[in-house]
Design a protein around this motif. Structure first.
Motif, short mmCIF file in Angstrom:
data_model
loop_
_atom_site.label_atom_id
_atom_site.label_comp_id
_atom_site.label_asym_id
_atom_site.label_seq_id
_atom_site.Cartn_x
_atom_site.Cartn_y
_atom_site.Cartn_z
N GLY A 119 0.09 60.62 13.45
CA GLY A 119 0.96 61.25 12.48
C GLY A 119 2.36 61.44 13.04
O GLY A 119 2.64 61.19 14.22
N ALA A 120 3.28 61.89 12.18
CA ALA A 120 4.63 62.18 12.63
C ALA A 120 4.61 63.29 13.69
O ALA A 120 3.69 64.11 13.74
CB ALA A 120 5.50 62.60 11.45
N SER A 121 5.64 63.30 14.53
CA SER A 121 5.64 64.15 15.72
C SER A 121 6.49 65.40 15.55
O SER A 121 7.62 65.34 15.07
CB SER A 121 6.16 63.35 16.91
N ALA A 122 5.94 66.54 16.02
CA ALA A 122 6.68 67.80 16.04
C ALA A 122 7.36 68.03 17.38
O ALA A 122 7.97 69.08 17.59
CB ALA A 122 5.73 68.96 15.74
N LYS A 146 1.12 64.86 15.12
CA LYS A 146 0.67 64.07 16.27
C LYS A 146 0.13 64.97 17.37
O LYS A 146 0.68 66.05 17.63
CB LYS A 146 1.86 63.26 16.79
N THR A 147 -0.92 64.57 18.02
CA THR A 147 -1.69 65.23 19.09
C THR A 147 -2.75 66.17 18.54
O THR A 147 -3.79 66.35 19.17
CB THR A 147 -0.84 65.97 20.15
N TRP A 148 -2.52 66.80 17.39
CA TRP A 148 -3.56 67.61 16.76
C TRP A 148 -4.53 66.68 16.03
O TRP A 148 -4.17 65.56 15.63
CB TRP A 148 -2.97 68.60 15.76
N VAL A 149 -5.76 67.16 15.81
CA VAL A 149 -6.74 66.36 15.07
C VAL A 149 -7.05 66.97 13.71
O VAL A 149 -8.06 66.63 13.09
CB VAL A 149 -8.02 66.12 15.90
N HIS A 150 -6.20 67.89 13.24
CA HIS A 150 -6.19 68.19 11.82
C HIS A 150 -5.67 66.95 11.09
O HIS A 150 -5.15 66.01 11.72
CB HIS A 150 -5.31 69.41 11.54
N GLU A 151 -5.79 66.92 9.78
CA GLU A 151 -5.53 65.68 9.03
C GLU A 151 -4.12 65.13 9.25
O GLU A 151 -3.92 63.91 9.26
CB GLU A 151 -5.78 65.91 7.54
N GLY A 152 -3.15 66.00 9.44
CA GLY A 152 -1.78 65.51 9.64
C GLY A 152 -1.60 64.70 10.90
O GLY A 152 -0.73 63.82 10.96
N GLY A 153 -2.39 64.97 11.93
CA GLY A 153 -2.25 64.25 13.18
C GLY A 153 -2.99 62.93 13.24
O GLY A 153 -2.63 62.04 14.01
N ILE A 154 -4.03 62.78 12.40
CA ILE A 154 -4.91 61.61 12.52
C ILE A 154 -4.98 60.75 11.26
O ILE A 154 -5.70 59.74 11.25
CB ILE A 154 -6.35 62.05 12.91
N SER A 155 -4.25 61.10 10.23
CA SER A 155 -4.28 60.32 8.98
C SER A 155 -3.11 59.34 8.95
O SER A 155 -1.98 59.70 9.23
CB SER A 155 -4.21 61.24 7.76
N THR A 156 -3.40 58.10 8.60
CA THR A 156 -2.37 57.07 8.57
C THR A 156 -2.43 56.28 7.28
O THR A 156 -3.52 56.06 6.73
CB THR A 156 -2.55 56.09 9.75
N PRO A 157 -1.28 55.83 6.79
CA PRO A 157 -1.35 54.79 5.76
C PRO A 157 -2.02 53.57 6.37
O PRO A 157 -1.87 53.29 7.57
CB PRO A 157 0.13 54.52 5.43
N PHE A 158 -2.75 52.84 5.58
CA PHE A 158 -3.44 51.65 6.07
C PHE A 158 -3.43 50.61 4.96
O PHE A 158 -4.04 50.81 3.90
CB PHE A 158 -4.87 52.01 6.48
#
Length: 568
Positions: A361-364, A404-416
């Protein structure tokens, strides 16, 4: 339809001349039929020759940054691939650059192949894969494919020793205009000068075009694999000023409005069912670099506080940062268009399978490194070092939580996006079936008609966790997974069916029903302790298994980790 590339070519004329040489189960939501057989013949029915394979990765791009995923950034080339292919709405990566790349290129969770941290083992960014875990390129090359790489690497060893016939490697991740560390086929390249017009994103595409042009001239009878890895839009936020200017006014409304606008479009497009969750105003970057804020000044913001609470200087600074991010995605889309145009010139686009995704995901993150940051220089120029930060990262990851780095949905979800005119019969459709990067490896093998042996380099291979998603290329195909497992820097999660158990490092478990709450706002852990215990037990059992996989080829006394983790 002709693919026309508008925009900039940031290379010298000399370089351009060189480049232009020649338990619960995850069910498919889109079908009611029985699962299609996952055999090589099902993939090859649409074509008499093995398809070419192109895997394209963005770096630190959010779920909703593309136009075809609800964003306001202009991405016509990727949008066209989506319109003529498939968009997956629930695709997972591994939360960070090197773990995600390991998952794609080996078909295993990164801990299994020592490319994310395993206690007591040299692992993570410095980890070396077991002998039984070849890269996709090594397997494809043994079966007649020519293999090409361009861009970021972030895998152990080197591409030219890992099955690739040609490779342009950009190892400098701190400079988009003047990289100090880049190589072609193991040969160091000079740092581009101030008048060379180099820009990393465009150069990465040009090297790919160069390799494809050579392939068309010298190896046309062979299928090819192109692994195309952009460093955009990873920090530092750097882009040509004229492209930044196209987007600056678009973001003056602020991150709260952009988040809501994207959330509305995502719902209208049918990509998700949930509205964006509130921004977590007390959650800042995953790593603390206090010196960076002294360098960047008071206009930088550590938390995603409401936009209307920012000072005028902060609003202007933050607006420009997002405009640079958008410009980087915009140019990456143009670069994708360059490669697609080359495929079309070669008359191979119809039988080329293109996969596109983001590595996390995008990075904070907020930091300053590389050549430092000059506050007097134009923002986005080579003399500045800026990061997206948690406000805009929250907007880019709409409609999910965290980064990014978290495994909540924002960190691990990608367009595909998957595009294959000759083999996808359900073009233009959405796929709500949950999938993971570990599925790419078995998918490509099925497409190529390759069966993996039980042993590799004399070592027995563990059962891989991924599934081929080729059945989803048809209208009524299905794919099922028992679970998806996640761990990165103490952030852990498991998804089984619609249930997800997740916890940030040091925090207790949270439980969500993703069918109703993919925004992860209604924690059911206290109400359903039995489900928490069931999923926690499964997570722990798998973690034990993956640690054993990582150590199975090592001596009795494993080496310890020798390098500390690095941000970014």
């Amino acid at each position: 339809m002709a693919w026309r590339v508008t925009g900039r070519f940031f290379c010298t004329l000399a370089a351009a001349a060189v480049f232009l040489v020649g338990t619960s189960r995850l069910h498919a939501a889109n079908t009611n039929s029985a699962e299609a057989p996952q055999k090589a013949s099902s993939a090859s029915a649409a074509t008499k020759t093995p398809p070419n394979i192109v895997i394209i990765l963005a770096d630190d791009m959010g779920y909703s940054d593309l136009g075809c995923y609800g964003g306001e950034i202009e991405t016509p080339h990727l949008d066209r691939l989506a319109a003529n292919g498939l968009r997956f709405t629930q695709c997972y990566n591994s939360a960070r650059c090197w773990p995600s790349r390991a998952a794609i290129m080996t078909g295993y969770y990164p801990q299994q192949v020592r490319r994310d941290t395993v206690p007591g083992v040299r692992s993570g960014g410095s980890g070396v894969r077991p002998a039984w875990a070849p890269l996709l390129s090594e397997v494809l090359r043994q079966h007649g494919y020519r293999c090409y790489h361009s861009g970021k690497w972030h895998i152990d060893k080197q591409p030219w020793t890992s099955g690739f016939d040609h490779s342009y490697v950009l190892n400098d991740h701190d400079r988009f205009f003047h990289p100090k560390n880049h190589q072609e086929d193991g040969r160091a390249l000079p740092t581009p000068g101030p008048n060379d017009g180099y820009y990393a994103t465009t150069a990465i595409a040009q090297y790919a075009v160069k390799y494809l042009a050579e392939h068309a001239t010298e190896y046309r009878e062979k299928p090819f694999f192109l692994y195309l890895c952009f460093t955009s839009p990873h920090f530092p936020l750097q882009a040509p000023q004229e492209v930044i200017a196209q987007y600056r006014d678009r973001y003056r409304v602020g991150w709260n409005v952009i988040q809501q606008q994207r959330g509305k479009r995502l719902l209208e497009m049918g990509l998700v069912r949930n509205s964006p969750p509130p921004m977590e105003v007390h959650l800042g970057p995953p790593y603390d670099f206090p010196e960076a804020f002294k360098i960047l000044g008071p206009a930088e913001v550590k938390y995603p506080i409401p936009w209307n609470e920012l000072t005028p200087d902060q609003k202007e600074f933050q607006t420009t940062k997002m405009a640079i991010h958008a410009a980087m995605v915009h140019i990456m889309d143009e670069a994708v268009g360059m490669v697609v145009e080359q495929l079309q010139k070669m008359s191979v686009l119809d039988n080329t399978v293109i996969f596109f995704a983001s590595d996390n995901g995008a990075s904070a993150e907020i930091m300053v490194r590389g050549d430092g940051h000059d506050p007097q220089a134009p923002m986005g120029s080579e003399k500045t070092f800026l990061c997206l930060g948690p406000g805009w990262s929250s907007a880019s990851n709409t409609p999910f939580r965290r980064h990014k780095t978290w495994v909540h949905e924002g960190g691990i979800s990608t367009p595909f996006i998957v595009h294959w005119p000759q083999g996808i019969t359900a073009r233009g459709e959405l796929r709500h079936t949950p999938v993971h990067f570990v599925d790419v490896f078995p998918t490509v093998l099925e497409l190529a008609g390759i069966s993996m042996p039980d042993r590799w380099n004399g070592e027995e291979r563990p059962e891989p966790p991924g599934k081929s998603i080729v059945p989803l290329f048809t209208k009524d195909g299905t794919v099922e997974h028992d679970f998806f497992w996640f761990l990165h820097e103490g952030n852990r999660a498991i998804r089984a069916g619609d249930w997800k158990l997740v916890a940030a490092r040091g925090d207790p478990w949270e439980l969500y029903n993703l069918a109703e709450d993919r925004g992860e706002t209604n924690n059911l852990a206290a109400k359903l302790p039995e489900k928490v215990a069931e999923l926690e037990s499964l997570w722990n059992r798998l973690w034990e298994q993956y640690q054993q996989d990582a150590k199975r080829d090592l001596p009795e006394t494993p080496a310890s980790n020798t390098k500390p983790r690095k941000a970014g």
